[in-house]
Design a protein around this motif. Structure first.
Motif, PDB file in Angstrom:
ATOM      1  N   ASP A  32     -33.966  16.241 -22.229  1.00  0.00           N
ATOM      2  CA  ASP A  32     -35.002  16.574 -23.429  1.00  0.00           C
ATOM      3  C   ASP A  32     -36.007  15.418 -23.407  1.00  0.00           C
ATOM      4  OD1 ASP A  32     -34.362  18.955 -24.258  1.00  0.00           O
ATOM      5  OD2 ASP A  32     -32.933  18.394 -25.795  1.00  0.00           O
ATOM      6  N   LYS A  33     -35.746  13.930 -23.279  1.00  0.00           N
ATOM      7  CA  LYS A  33     -36.450  12.875 -23.484  1.00  0.00           C
ATOM      8  C   LYS A  33     -37.492  12.901 -22.344  1.00  0.00           C
ATOM      9  CE  LYS A  33     -32.701  10.125 -25.472  1.00  0.00           C
ATOM     10  NZ  LYS A  33     -31.961   8.943 -25.287  1.00  0.00           N
ATOM     11  N   ASP A  34     -37.339  13.673 -21.186  1.00  0.00           N
ATOM     12  CA  ASP A  34     -38.466  13.618 -20.154  1.00  0.00           C
ATOM     13  C   ASP A  34     -39.269  14.992 -20.305  1.00  0.00           C
ATOM     14  OD1 ASP A  34     -37.493  11.381 -19.056  1.00  0.00           O
ATOM     15  OD2 ASP A  34     -35.808  12.283 -17.838  1.00  0.00           O
ATOM     16  N   THR A  35     -38.911  15.866 -21.010  1.00  0.00           N
ATOM     17  CA  THR A  35     -39.479  16.976 -21.203  1.00  0.00           C
ATOM     18  C   THR A  35     -40.898  17.128 -21.143  1.00  0.00           C
ATOM     19  OG1 THR A  35     -37.408  18.328 -21.925  1.00  0.00           O
ATOM     20  CG2 THR A  35     -39.456  19.492 -22.079  1.00  0.00           C
ATOM     21  N   ASN A  36     -41.415  16.539 -22.353  1.00  0.00           N
ATOM     22  CA  ASN A  36     -42.728  16.522 -22.569  1.00  0.00           C
ATOM     23  C   ASN A  36     -43.693  15.812 -21.602  1.00  0.00           C
ATOM     24  OD1 ASN A  36     -42.536  17.857 -24.982  1.00  0.00           O
ATOM     25  ND2 ASN A  36     -42.714  16.053 -26.171  1.00  0.00           N
ATOM     26  N   ARG A  37     -43.163  14.610 -20.871  1.00  0.00           N
ATOM     27  CA  ARG A  37     -43.659  14.223 -19.907  1.00  0.00           C
ATOM     28  C   ARG A  37     -44.149  15.062 -18.751  1.00  0.00           C
ATOM     29  NH1 ARG A  37     -41.250   9.918 -20.440  1.00  0.00           N
ATOM     30  NH2 ARG A  37     -39.660  10.333 -18.593  1.00  0.00           N
ATOM     31  N   VAL A  38     -42.909  15.510 -18.247  1.00  0.00           N
ATOM     32  CA  VAL A  38     -42.772  16.507 -17.117  1.00  0.00           C
ATOM     33  C   VAL A  38     -43.699  17.619 -17.110  1.00  0.00           C
ATOM     34  CG1 VAL A  38     -40.848  17.718 -17.364  1.00  0.00           C
ATOM     35  CG2 VAL A  38     -41.478  17.097 -15.074  1.00  0.00           C
ATOM     36  N   ILE A  39     -43.615  18.177 -18.402  1.00  0.00           N
ATOM     37  CA  ILE A  39     -44.418  19.439 -18.527  1.00  0.00           C
ATOM     38  C   ILE A  39     -46.065  19.228 -18.544  1.00  0.00           C
ATOM     39  CG2 ILE A  39     -45.166  21.036 -20.290  1.00  0.00           C
ATOM     40  CD1 ILE A  39     -42.246  21.552 -21.108  1.00  0.00           C
ATOM     41  N   ASP A  40     -46.433  18.082 -19.245  1.00  0.00           N
ATOM     42  CA  ASP A  40     -47.918  17.628 -19.267  1.00  0.00           C
ATOM     43  C   ASP A  40     -48.127  17.240 -17.765  1.00  0.00           C
ATOM     44  OD1 ASP A  40     -47.942  17.789 -21.909  1.00  0.00           O
ATOM     45  OD2 ASP A  40     -47.749  15.735 -22.231  1.00  0.00           O
TER      46      ASP A  40
END
Length: 109
Positions: free
Chosen positions: A10-18
């Motif tokens: 979860d901690k990496d989700t926003n970064r990888v989606i962006d």
């Protein structure tokens, strides 16, 4: 055509989606839970043409970092006490697990 199924913390989700969005990848996000740590993670489904698979893998690799985390023991409570670890242990978390599947047909309604 391929389907990339990427399981990320979860901690990496926003970064990888962006980052995937900036590279024009189309993504479906599913909230999932890991089996070992019983913590939330995210499963991303990414459809792409064969020639873009390596590009997608590079974006995922560059945006999902591995790190160490202390995990508190869980009481065996009726389970097998042989595998019970009585003190917190350090485990490696993060990164990504990616499955690459061939797509026979793609239909959009």
């Amino acid at each position: 055509m391929k389907l990339l199924i990427a399981v990320v913390q979860d901690k990496d989700t926003n970064r990888v989606i962006d980052a995937l969005g900036e590279e024009n990848f189309k993504i479906t996000k599913l909230a999932t839970t890991g089996g070992f740590l019983k913590e939330g993670n995210t499963t991303l489904m990414i459809g792409c043409e064969d020639q873009y698979v390596d590009q997608g893998l590079n974006v995922i690799r560059d945006n999902c970092s591995k790190r160490e985390q202390m995990v508190a023991p869980i009481s065996p409570m009726g389970g097998n006490a042989d595998s019970y670890i009585p003190k917190p242990v350090k485990v490696e978390v993060g990164g990504a697990t990616v499955f690459i599947l061939p797509i026979e047909q793609f239909i959009q309604f």
